[in-house]
Design a protein around this motif. Structure first.
Motif, PDB file in Angstrom:
ATOM      1  N   TYR A 147      59.992  52.683  12.075  1.00 16.28           N
ATOM      2  CA  TYR A 147      60.487  52.248  13.377  1.00 16.28           C
ATOM      3  C   TYR A 147      60.546  50.722  13.355  1.00 16.28           C
ATOM      4  CZ  TYR A 147      59.891  56.869  15.506  1.00 16.28           C
ATOM      5  OH  TYR A 147      60.005  58.195  15.833  1.00 16.28           O
ATOM      6  N   LYS A 170      58.561  53.529  20.595  1.00 10.40           N
ATOM      7  CA  LYS A 170      59.294  54.762  20.833  1.00 10.40           C
ATOM      8  C   LYS A 170      60.481  54.562  21.766  1.00 10.40           C
ATOM      9  CE  LYS A 170      58.355  58.440  19.593  1.00 10.40           C
ATOM     10  NZ  LYS A 170      58.826  59.200  18.385  1.00 10.40           N
ATOM     11  N   SER A 171      60.374  53.635  22.724  1.00  9.79           N
ATOM     12  CA  SER A 171      61.435  53.475  23.717  1.00  9.79           C
ATOM     13  C   SER A 171      62.440  52.385  23.346  1.00  9.79           C
ATOM     14  CB  SER A 171      60.834  53.165  25.093  1.00  9.79           C
ATOM     15  OG  SER A 171      60.112  51.944  25.062  1.00  9.79           O
ATOM     16  N   GLN A 172      61.977  51.322  22.658  1.00  9.41           N
ATOM     17  CA  GLN A 172      62.854  50.203  22.340  1.00  9.41           C
ATOM     18  C   GLN A 172      63.149  50.065  20.850  1.00  9.41           C
ATOM     19  OE1 GLN A 172      60.002  47.609  24.950  1.00  9.41           O
ATOM     20  NE2 GLN A 172      61.915  46.462  24.795  1.00  9.41           N
ATOM     21  N   HIS A 219      52.745  51.382  21.408  1.00 13.57           N
ATOM     22  CA  HIS A 219      53.402  52.614  20.953  1.00 13.57           C
ATOM     23  C   HIS A 219      54.581  52.952  21.852  1.00 13.57           C
ATOM     24  CE1 HIS A 219      53.740  57.091  20.446  1.00 13.57           C
ATOM     25  NE2 HIS A 219      53.574  56.759  19.170  1.00 13.57           N
ATOM     26  N   VAL A 220      54.406  52.724  23.157  1.00 11.86           N
ATOM     27  CA  VAL A 220      55.500  52.976  24.108  1.00 11.86           C
ATOM     28  C   VAL A 220      56.725  52.154  23.740  1.00 11.86           C
ATOM     29  CG1 VAL A 220      56.243  52.641  26.489  1.00 11.86           C
ATOM     30  CG2 VAL A 220      54.014  53.669  26.025  1.00 11.86           C
ATOM     31  N   GLN A 221      56.510  50.868  23.389  1.00  7.61           N
ATOM     32  CA  GLN A 221      57.636  50.005  23.027  1.00  7.61           C
ATOM     33  C   GLN A 221      58.332  50.502  21.757  1.00  7.61           C
ATOM     34  OE1 GLN A 221      55.088  46.278  23.415  1.00  7.61           O
ATOM     35  NE2 GLN A 221      57.102  45.441  23.956  1.00  7.61           N
ATOM     36  N   SER A 251      53.234  56.833  24.030  1.00 13.75           N
ATOM     37  CA  SER A 251      54.258  57.780  24.461  1.00 13.75           C
ATOM     38  C   SER A 251      53.891  59.187  23.999  1.00 13.75           C
ATOM     39  CB  SER A 251      55.625  57.415  23.859  1.00 13.75           C
ATOM     40  OG  SER A 251      56.163  56.267  24.459  1.00 13.75           O
ATOM     41  N   SER A 298      64.155  51.103  16.913  1.00 12.26           N
ATOM     42  CA  SER A 298      65.176  51.922  16.268  1.00 12.26           C
ATOM     43  C   SER A 298      64.570  52.581  15.038  1.00 12.26           C
ATOM     44  CB  SER A 298      66.379  51.068  15.858  1.00 12.26           C
ATOM     45  OG  SER A 298      65.991  50.035  14.966  1.00 12.26           O
ATOM     46  N   ASP A 353      61.677  41.619  21.314  1.00  9.52           N
ATOM     47  CA  ASP A 353      61.011  42.615  22.151  1.00  9.52           C
ATOM     48  C   ASP A 353      59.514  42.676  21.923  1.00  9.52           C
ATOM     49  OD1 ASP A 353      63.438  43.504  23.334  1.00  9.52           O
ATOM     50  OD2 ASP A 353      63.876  44.660  21.519  1.00  9.52           O
ATOM     51  N   CYS A 370      53.035  44.884  19.695  1.00  8.62           N
ATOM     52  CA  CYS A 370      53.738  45.751  20.634  1.00  8.62           C
ATOM     53  C   CYS A 370      52.897  46.990  20.860  1.00  8.62           C
ATOM     54  CB  CYS A 370      55.127  46.122  20.117  1.00  8.62           C
ATOM     55  SG  CYS A 370      55.082  47.194  18.659  1.00  8.62           S
TER      56      CYS A 370
END
Length: 391
Positions: A160, A148-150, A144-146, A188, A152, A166, A142
């Motif tokens: 994380y 931070k955004s998707q 870094h954007v994923q 992100s 938990s 995903d 994945c």
């Protein structure tokens, strides 16, 4: 080397199965001696198995320029504290997250690799390690954007987590994505980690240097922890304290007894030099001195950083010099040599800048006994990791 996935009945067709080099498999005993406790030692061993297999694959099939960040010689100071390894290729950073778990329902990434500005990656690879079977299984990745955004965030272990649904499971997509979408936004924006005062850092190193604290990363708030270990010199000091090692970066000890193995491993060495050759003032011109030197690769050329003691009355002035290793070759315009205090603060006359091509850059500084100094060079040398030189 890639293994034949058809013999692994459990594997998905998109899984990447890589053989672990035999020599690496036999290093478990070595790693048990390089860490403060068996848990950290085994974490280091699993990361080394993962790295040895995945780095070779990245170099052969994805990007020949792939290399360990910041350098292989300091990996133990990372693995003592946190799971994961960074690999860089030019401006792209891959973060390997190894695990022995058979539960592949999610990827869990330590917060350090997501929220420390100088540590964050572009691509995070989920790697299942099978030490006894001699292979690793890269089952997805994945960005870094994923994360931070998707993903938990779990405050209990500061990770994380991203569900397998995903994650991009077909690892072959990674190379294609980098070729077809080189401008893809992979990182992100994250909050800045504020620097911590030197006295507080030293107190934290003393406290967390107790090896009985098995998970120091969870013992203090993340902002403090991130500020401590983002500083390469403090991270290495904490690692050495946890192993019960003496101060490893004492310039005076190097000059008196020779450079120790830890410093030699990153390139430091010493040699005798005639002070008259460097224009020392007020000194017996026949007096030889030991000079410290380190070779650095910068922008495709080799340079040498020198530390020369210059005695003036009762004071020692330390001269830091940067030269091109090729005799007669210049340092290009735009290069900077900079000295900072241990907590990365500037001071008067702490920087020399090459406006045009010059023979050398130098900064001179008088230091109190026990005082630490950090050197920096722009452009950044290959494999650069901050170090605190103690005087």
């Amino acid at each position: 080397m890639t293994a034949d996935t058809s013999i692994f009945t459990f594997a998905n067709p998109t899984d990447l199965i890589l053989e672990i080099p035999t020599a690496t498999q036999n290093q478990a005993d070595v790693y048990s001696q390089s860490f403060s406790n068996p848990t950290s030692g085994y974490q280091g061993y699993i990361n080394e198995l993962c790295l040895s297999a995945v780095l070779l694959w990245l170099q052969e099939d994805v990007t020949p320029q792939a290399k360990v960040w910041p350098t292989t010689t300091v990996l133990s100071s990372f693995w003592e504290l946190v799971n994961g390894t960074a690999i860089t290729s030019e401006a792209t950073r891959f973060i390997l997250i190894p695990s022995e778990t058979i539960d592949l329902s999610e990827l869990r990434v330590p917060q350090e690799w997501v929220d420390i500005p100088s540590w964050i990656g572009d691509y995070y690879l989920a790697v299942q390690v099978e030490p006894d079977e001699g292979y690793v299984r890269v089952w997805g990745y994945c960005t870094h954007v994923q994360l931070k955004s998707q993903g938990s965030y779990d405050a209990s272990d500061r990770t994380y987590a991203l569900d397998a649904a995903d994650i991009i499971n077909d690892i072959s997509v990674l190379a294609v994505a980098r070729q077809l979408c080189p401008e893809e936004s992979t990182r992100s924006a994250i909050e800045e980690i504020l620097p911590i005062p030197q006295l507080q850092a030293q107190n934290l190193i003393t406290r967390l240097g107790n090896p009985e604290i098995l998970i120091p990363r969870l013992a203090i708030p993340f902002q403090l922890w991130g500020g401590l270990i983002e500083h390469g010199g403090w991270r290495k000091s904490l690692y050495q304290r946890r192993l019960g090692l003496p101060e490893q970066w004492s310039v005076l000890q190097w000059l008196q007894g020779g450079v120790d193995q830890v410093a030699e491993a990153v390139g430091w060495g010493s040699f005798d030099f005639q002070l008259s050759a460097v224009g020392a003032r007020g000194v017996d011109q026949r007096q030889p001195e030991s000079i410290l030197s380190r070779q650095l690769a910068i922008a495709g050329q080799i340079y040498e950083l020198l530390i020369l003691p210059q005695r003036e009355s009762d004071t020692t002035v330390w001269r830091f010099e940067l030269r091109n290793l090729i005799v007669g070759a210049a340092i290009p315009g735009g290069f900077k040599l900079r000295l900072l205090t241990e907590d990365l603060q500037p001071f008067a006359n702490n920087e020399d800048i090459a406006i045009t091509a010059v023979e050398l850059l130098y900064v001179e500084v008088a230091l109190l006994p026990g005082e630490g100094i950090v050197w920096e060079i722009e452009p950044l040398p290959d494999n650069y990791d901050r170090e605190i030189l103690r005087f």
